[in-house]
Design a protein around this motif. Structure first.
Motif, PDB file in Angstrom:
ATOM      1  N   MET A  74      -4.476  -3.433 -10.082  1.00 35.06           N
ATOM      2  CA  MET A  74      -4.215  -3.398  -8.838  1.00 35.06           C
ATOM      3  C   MET A  74      -2.611  -4.233  -8.308  1.00 35.06           C
ATOM      4  O   MET A  74      -2.119  -3.639  -7.533  1.00 35.06           O
ATOM      5  N   VAL A  75      -2.197  -4.752  -9.254  1.00 35.58           N
ATOM      6  CA  VAL A  75      -0.924  -5.374  -9.165  1.00 35.58           C
ATOM      7  C   VAL A  75      -0.101  -4.279  -9.367  1.00 35.58           C
ATOM      8  O   VAL A  75       1.048  -4.228  -8.796  1.00 35.58           O
ATOM      9  N   ALA A  76      -0.252  -3.552 -10.420  1.00 34.84           N
ATOM     10  CA  ALA A  76       0.752  -2.430 -10.684  1.00 34.84           C
ATOM     11  C   ALA A  76       0.694  -1.536  -9.461  1.00 34.84           C
ATOM     12  O   ALA A  76       1.894  -1.016  -9.115  1.00 34.84           O
ATOM     13  N   ASN A  77      -0.429  -1.038  -8.981  1.00 31.76           N
ATOM     14  CA  ASN A  77      -0.462  -0.185  -7.890  1.00 31.76           C
ATOM     15  C   ASN A  77       0.293  -0.614  -6.669  1.00 31.76           C
ATOM     16  O   ASN A  77       0.851  -0.121  -5.907  1.00 31.76           O
ATOM     17  N   ALA A  78       0.106  -2.164  -6.130  1.00 33.75           N
ATOM     18  CA  ALA A  78       0.924  -2.788  -5.353  1.00 33.75           C
ATOM     19  C   ALA A  78       2.127  -2.428  -5.214  1.00 33.75           C
ATOM     20  O   ALA A  78       2.871  -2.398  -4.249  1.00 33.75           O
ATOM     21  N   ASN A  79       2.573  -2.673  -6.496  1.00 33.74           N
ATOM     22  CA  ASN A  79       4.107  -2.657  -6.911  1.00 33.74           C
ATOM     23  C   ASN A  79       4.774  -1.124  -6.432  1.00 33.74           C
ATOM     24  O   ASN A  79       5.745  -1.005  -6.067  1.00 33.74           O
ATOM     25  N   ALA A  80       3.642  -0.398  -7.113  1.00 33.33           N
ATOM     26  CA  ALA A  80       4.246   1.091  -6.867  1.00 33.33           C
ATOM     27  C   ALA A  80       4.448   1.420  -5.519  1.00 33.33           C
ATOM     28  O   ALA A  80       5.055   2.136  -4.942  1.00 33.33           O
ATOM     29  N   SER A 124     -10.626   4.576  -6.408  1.00 34.79           N
ATOM     30  CA  SER A 124     -10.429   3.370  -7.402  1.00 34.79           C
ATOM     31  C   SER A 124      -9.298   2.682  -7.643  1.00 34.79           C
ATOM     32  O   SER A 124      -9.335   1.838  -8.277  1.00 34.79           O
ATOM     33  N   ALA A 125      -8.055   3.240  -7.192  1.00 39.01           N
ATOM     34  CA  ALA A 125      -6.769   2.596  -7.277  1.00 39.01           C
ATOM     35  C   ALA A 125      -6.966   1.070  -6.525  1.00 39.01           C
ATOM     36  O   ALA A 125      -6.074   0.254  -6.947  1.00 39.01           O
ATOM     37  N   LEU A 126      -7.821   1.136  -5.768  1.00 37.43           N
ATOM     38  CA  LEU A 126      -8.119  -0.278  -5.025  1.00 37.43           C
ATOM     39  C   LEU A 126      -9.007  -1.296  -5.434  1.00 37.43           C
ATOM     40  O   LEU A 126      -9.245  -2.303  -5.180  1.00 37.43           O
ATOM     41  N   THR A 127      -9.850  -0.815  -6.555  1.00 35.75           N
ATOM     42  CA  THR A 127     -10.761  -1.515  -7.232  1.00 35.75           C
ATOM     43  C   THR A 127     -10.768  -1.504  -8.655  1.00 35.75           C
ATOM     44  O   THR A 127     -11.834  -1.921  -9.209  1.00 35.75           O
ATOM     45  N   GLY A 128      -9.761  -1.322  -9.124  1.00 29.20           N
ATOM     46  CA  GLY A 128      -9.691  -1.392 -10.508  1.00 29.20           C
ATOM     47  C   GLY A 128      -9.295  -2.949 -11.245  1.00 29.20           C
ATOM     48  O   GLY A 128      -9.550  -3.862 -10.401  1.00 29.20           O
ATOM     49  N   THR A 129      -8.782  -3.008 -12.415  1.00 31.77           N
ATOM     50  CA  THR A 129      -8.651  -4.553 -12.623  1.00 31.77           C
ATOM     51  C   THR A 129      -7.272  -5.026 -11.978  1.00 31.77           C
ATOM     52  O   THR A 129      -6.912  -4.524 -11.332  1.00 31.77           O
ATOM     53  N   GLN A 130      -7.510  -6.564 -12.247  1.00 30.75           N
ATOM     54  CA  GLN A 130      -6.355  -7.064 -11.505  1.00 30.75           C
ATOM     55  C   GLN A 130      -4.993  -6.733 -11.955  1.00 30.75           C
ATOM     56  O   GLN A 130      -4.314  -6.651 -11.151  1.00 30.75           O
ATOM     57  N   ALA A 131      -4.872  -6.407 -13.121  1.00 28.99           N
ATOM     58  CA  ALA A 131      -3.595  -5.850 -13.513  1.00 28.99           C
ATOM     59  C   ALA A 131      -3.471  -4.403 -12.985  1.00 28.99           C
ATOM     60  O   ALA A 131      -1.962  -4.285 -12.403  1.00 28.99           O
ATOM     61  N   PHE A 171      -1.509   9.578  -3.118  1.00 27.21           N
ATOM     62  CA  PHE A 171      -2.490   8.788  -2.630  1.00 27.21           C
ATOM     63  C   PHE A 171      -3.531   8.571  -3.521  1.00 27.21           C
ATOM     64  O   PHE A 171      -4.256   7.413  -3.533  1.00 27.21           O
ATOM     65  N   THR A 172      -4.126   9.649  -4.396  1.00 24.59           N
ATOM     66  CA  THR A 172      -5.157   9.540  -5.200  1.00 24.59           C
ATOM     67  C   THR A 172      -4.743   8.019  -6.152  1.00 24.59           C
ATOM     68  O   THR A 172      -5.921   7.335  -6.697  1.00 24.59           O
ATOM     69  N   SER A 173      -3.799   8.034  -6.812  1.00 29.51           N
ATOM     70  CA  SER A 173      -3.575   7.311  -7.942  1.00 29.51           C
ATOM     71  C   SER A 173      -3.275   5.783  -7.411  1.00 29.51           C
ATOM     72  O   SER A 173      -3.388   4.874  -8.072  1.00 29.51           O
ATOM     73  N   ARG A 174      -2.593   5.595  -5.962  1.00 27.56           N
ATOM     74  CA  ARG A 174      -2.208   4.417  -5.657  1.00 27.56           C
ATOM     75  C   ARG A 174      -2.718   3.886  -4.143  1.00 27.56           C
ATOM     76  O   ARG A 174      -2.514   2.761  -4.024  1.00 27.56           O
ATOM     77  N   TYR A 175      -3.253   4.751  -3.583  1.00 25.31           N
ATOM     78  CA  TYR A 175      -3.649   4.266  -2.198  1.00 25.31           C
ATOM     79  C   TYR A 175      -5.114   4.343  -1.800  1.00 25.31           C
ATOM     80  O   TYR A 175      -5.458   3.660  -0.854  1.00 25.31           O
ATOM     81  N   THR A 176      -5.947   5.131  -2.498  1.00 27.43           N
ATOM     82  CA  THR A 176      -7.338   4.907  -2.013  1.00 27.43           C
ATOM     83  C   THR A 176      -8.368   5.158  -3.269  1.00 27.43           C
ATOM     84  O   THR A 176      -7.614   5.105  -4.606  1.00 27.43           O
TER      85      THR A 176
END
Length: 240
Positions: free
Chosen positions: A135-141, A126-133, A119-124
């Protein structure tokens, strides 16, 4: 006949009466009779018969006590006899099978530390406010997390359903063993195994609910994260 002639006849009559009198006297109760040299005492004979009857009654009482003790020992042996029917190994195998499905959870496992890291790396944060790339990677994960969780849930549910037939067979055998139990111990052991069967079924139910809840929780978290990312993208768009 003259008076002198009557005296011998009278004397003979008196002597005869005297000799017969003892024979006509009543016989005492303790009189003994002789038969061919063997003396028979009725009183002694009656006492011997009474003694023998009492001895026989005591022997009968002892025989009844021995029979009662033997019956009690037989019942105790039945009560201590172990049940010649056990389904414990099969129940343990079913529980282990369900545990294996839970242990095969993809990506986010059933572990508190693993969940916190995911959840720290993908759901909450800075994971939601990083670069566009990023954010796309986290959404896919997150999407892969949800898909894997639903797949895991279906596997667990399939395993639980597969255990139903084994549970039915186990229950039938245990009920039959309980009804034909010869003692208290066998009945108790059959009852304990029935309780173990119920515990195994509750464990399967708990696993199915947990797997389904995990999938739903990850899906809900994914939607929440996507909404946060959408707001971030909108803020950046308006800022630009």
């Amino acid at each position: 006949m003259t008076r002198m002639d009557l005296r011998p006849a009278v004397l003979a009559g008196v002597l005869a009466a005297t000799a017969i009198a003892p024979v006509a006297a009543p016989m005492p109760a303790y009189a003994q009779f002789g038969f061919g040299g063997i003396v028979y005492d009725p009183t002694n004979y009656a006492q011997n018969v009474l003694t023998a009857a009492r001895s026989l009654q005591q022997i009968n009482n002892q025989i009844q006590q021995i029979q009662q003790q033997a019956t009690s020992l037989i019942n105790e042996a039945k009560n201590l006899a172990s049940l010649p029917f056990s389904q414990l190994q099969q129940l343990q195998q079913q529980v282990q099978r369900t545990q294996q499905f839970l242990g095969q959870a993809q990506r986010i496992a059933y572990d508190v530390q693993n969940i916190q890291q995911a959840f720290t790396s993908r759901y909450t944060g800075s994971a939601l406010t990083g670069t566009q790339a990023q954010m796309v990677a986290n959404a896919n994960a997150r999407w892969q997390d949800s898909v894997g969780a639903f797949e895991d849930s279906l596997k667990v549910q399939a395993g639980v359903v597969g255990n139903i037939d084994g549970a039915r067979t186990t229950m039938t055998g245990l009920v039959s063993a309980s009804q034909s139990a010869t003692g208290a111990l066998q009945a108790a052991q059959a009852g304990n195994q029935l309780l173990a069967l119920q515990s195994q079924q509750l464990a399967d139910l708990t696993a199915a609910v947990a797997a389904q809840g995990r999938a739903q929780a990850l899906e809900s978290a994914r939607h929440t994260a996507e909404e946060a990312e959408g707001r971030e993208r909108f803020r950046r768009f308006m800022g630009n």
